[in-house]
Design an enzyme around this catalytic site. Structure first.
Site, PDB file in Angstrom:
ATOM      1  N   ASP A  79      54.598  45.352  47.011  1.00 16.00           N
ATOM      2  CA  ASP A  79      53.635  45.793  48.022  1.00 16.00           C
ATOM      3  C   ASP A  79      53.277  44.592  48.877  1.00 16.00           C
ATOM      4  O   ASP A  79      53.155  43.469  48.386  1.00 16.00           O
ATOM      5  CB  ASP A  79      52.394  46.415  47.394  1.00 16.00           C
ATOM      6  CG  ASP A  79      51.656  45.488  46.438  1.00 16.00           C
ATOM      7  OD1 ASP A  79      50.744  44.766  46.890  1.00 16.00           O
ATOM      8  OD2 ASP A  79      51.974  45.490  45.230  1.00 16.00           O
ATOM      9  N   ASP A 168      44.216  52.731  48.299  1.00 16.92           N
ATOM     10  CA  ASP A 168      43.873  51.532  47.533  1.00 16.92           C
ATOM     11  C   ASP A 168      42.366  51.493  47.332  1.00 16.92           C
ATOM     12  O   ASP A 168      41.612  51.203  48.262  1.00 16.92           O
ATOM     13  CB  ASP A 168      44.365  50.293  48.292  1.00 16.92           C
ATOM     14  CG  ASP A 168      44.051  48.981  47.580  1.00 16.92           C
ATOM     15  OD1 ASP A 168      43.447  49.013  46.493  1.00 16.92           O
ATOM     16  OD2 ASP A 168      44.414  47.920  48.123  1.00 16.92           O
ATOM     17  N   GLU A 170      39.547  49.658  45.132  1.00 15.06           N
ATOM     18  CA  GLU A 170      39.255  48.562  44.219  1.00 15.06           C
ATOM     19  C   GLU A 170      37.906  47.947  44.554  1.00 15.06           C
ATOM     20  O   GLU A 170      37.152  48.500  45.356  1.00 15.06           O
ATOM     21  CB  GLU A 170      40.373  47.523  44.268  1.00 15.06           C
ATOM     22  CG  GLU A 170      40.690  46.975  45.661  1.00 15.06           C
ATOM     23  CD  GLU A 170      41.896  46.038  45.645  1.00 15.06           C
ATOM     24  OE1 GLU A 170      41.696  44.854  45.302  1.00 15.06           O
ATOM     25  OE2 GLU A 170      43.027  46.495  45.960  1.00 15.06           O
TER      26      GLU A 170
END
Length: 280
Positions: A79, A168, A170
């Protein structure tokens, strides 16, 4: 001879009226349609926000981790984001990398300036690739960010080479761990994103998140495991405990300091299963 000296009541009243007028104008500038809002304010350092950028700092682990080999089938992937700049995709292909995810967007204002080189470059060497969105749940709704992502690189096509978009989620790089949202509000935000993304693209988005963050910020909600593929970051000998609702992981980010680009991953299955994920 002036009838009102400096400091007189009339002069003071004029100053107060002027101050109030200025304050009102500034207030309207942030509330009138089309004016600047929290949604379109610049993000302080999006180039430092990549997939897993907060995981090692908050959860620890070995950034140089190389998990033991396994007889189970897997496919190597990477990634990338603007942090890597222009990527040498030929070298990655020659080293055995067969898939890639590229950061497309963050919040409601950021687009990766290296997206075209990274997204098209990986495709051109033969990789199966997809795009991801770095979520900032405190700046807008999940639906708004899903639409922003889908309109700026996060779309999907049934060409056999495009993976569904990834969310994503986080630790907040700018403040409170859970972005100021309660656990139930975070679950609703994620659901809003997923539902909107599927309506736009026809695909269920992949979710990248750590078990620890998921427990803290959603209360270990188990409702997405049957629809959304799971991508887990963990820099250790195994994937470890998974968030509630998922019986297995689809992808594993196992190191942040692998060759050429840093972040390396394993797809949990053989290459034909990776193609099946791309084809939907």
């Amino acid at each position: 001879m002036p009838t009102h000296r400096p400091g007189s009541p009339r002069r003071s009243l004029t100053a107060v009226v002027g101050f109030l007028a200025t304050f009102l104008a500034m207030t309207l500038a942030f509330t009138l349609p089309g004016a600047a809002s929290a949604d379109d304010q610049p993000i302080p350092h999006p180039e430092k926000d990549w997939m897993g950028s907060t995981i090692l700092e908050r959860e620890g682990g070995n950034p140089d981790n190389q998990p033991p080999s396994s007889r189970a089938a897997s496919v190597e992937g990477v990634d990338v984001s603007s942090h890597q700049g222009s990527v040498n995709w030929s070298s990655l292909w020659n080293s055995g990398v067969r898939w890639a995810y590229v950061k497309a967007t963050e919040g409601m204002t950021y687009e990766n300036p290296d997206f075209a080189q990274q997204y098209n470059g990986s495709y051109n060497v033969g990789m199966i690739r997809g795009a991801y969105h770095f979520a900032l749940p405190n700046v807008s709704s999940g639906a708004q960010q899903a639409n922003y992502f889908a309109s700026n690189g996060g779309g999907w096509s049934r060409d056999g080479k495009t993976l569904p978009g990834a969310l994503d989620l986080e630790y907040n790089p700018y403040g409170a761990t859970c972005y100021g949202l309660s656990q139930s509000a975070m679950v609703n935000w994620v659901r809003d994103f997923f539902n909107t993304y599927k309506a736009r693209t026809g695909r269920d988005a992949v979710i990248y998140t750590s078990t620890s963050w998921w427990k803290t910020c959603t209360g270990n909600y188990a409702g997405f495991g049957n629809t959304n593929p799971l991508w887990v970051p963990r820099y250790g000998s195994s994937v470890g405990e998974l968030p509630a609702g998922w019986g297995f992981h689809t992808m594993w980010q196992y190191t942040s300091s692998g060759p050429i680009v840093g972040d390396h991953n394993r797809f949990n299955g053989a290459y034909d299963r990776l193609k099946a994920l791309a084809n939907g």
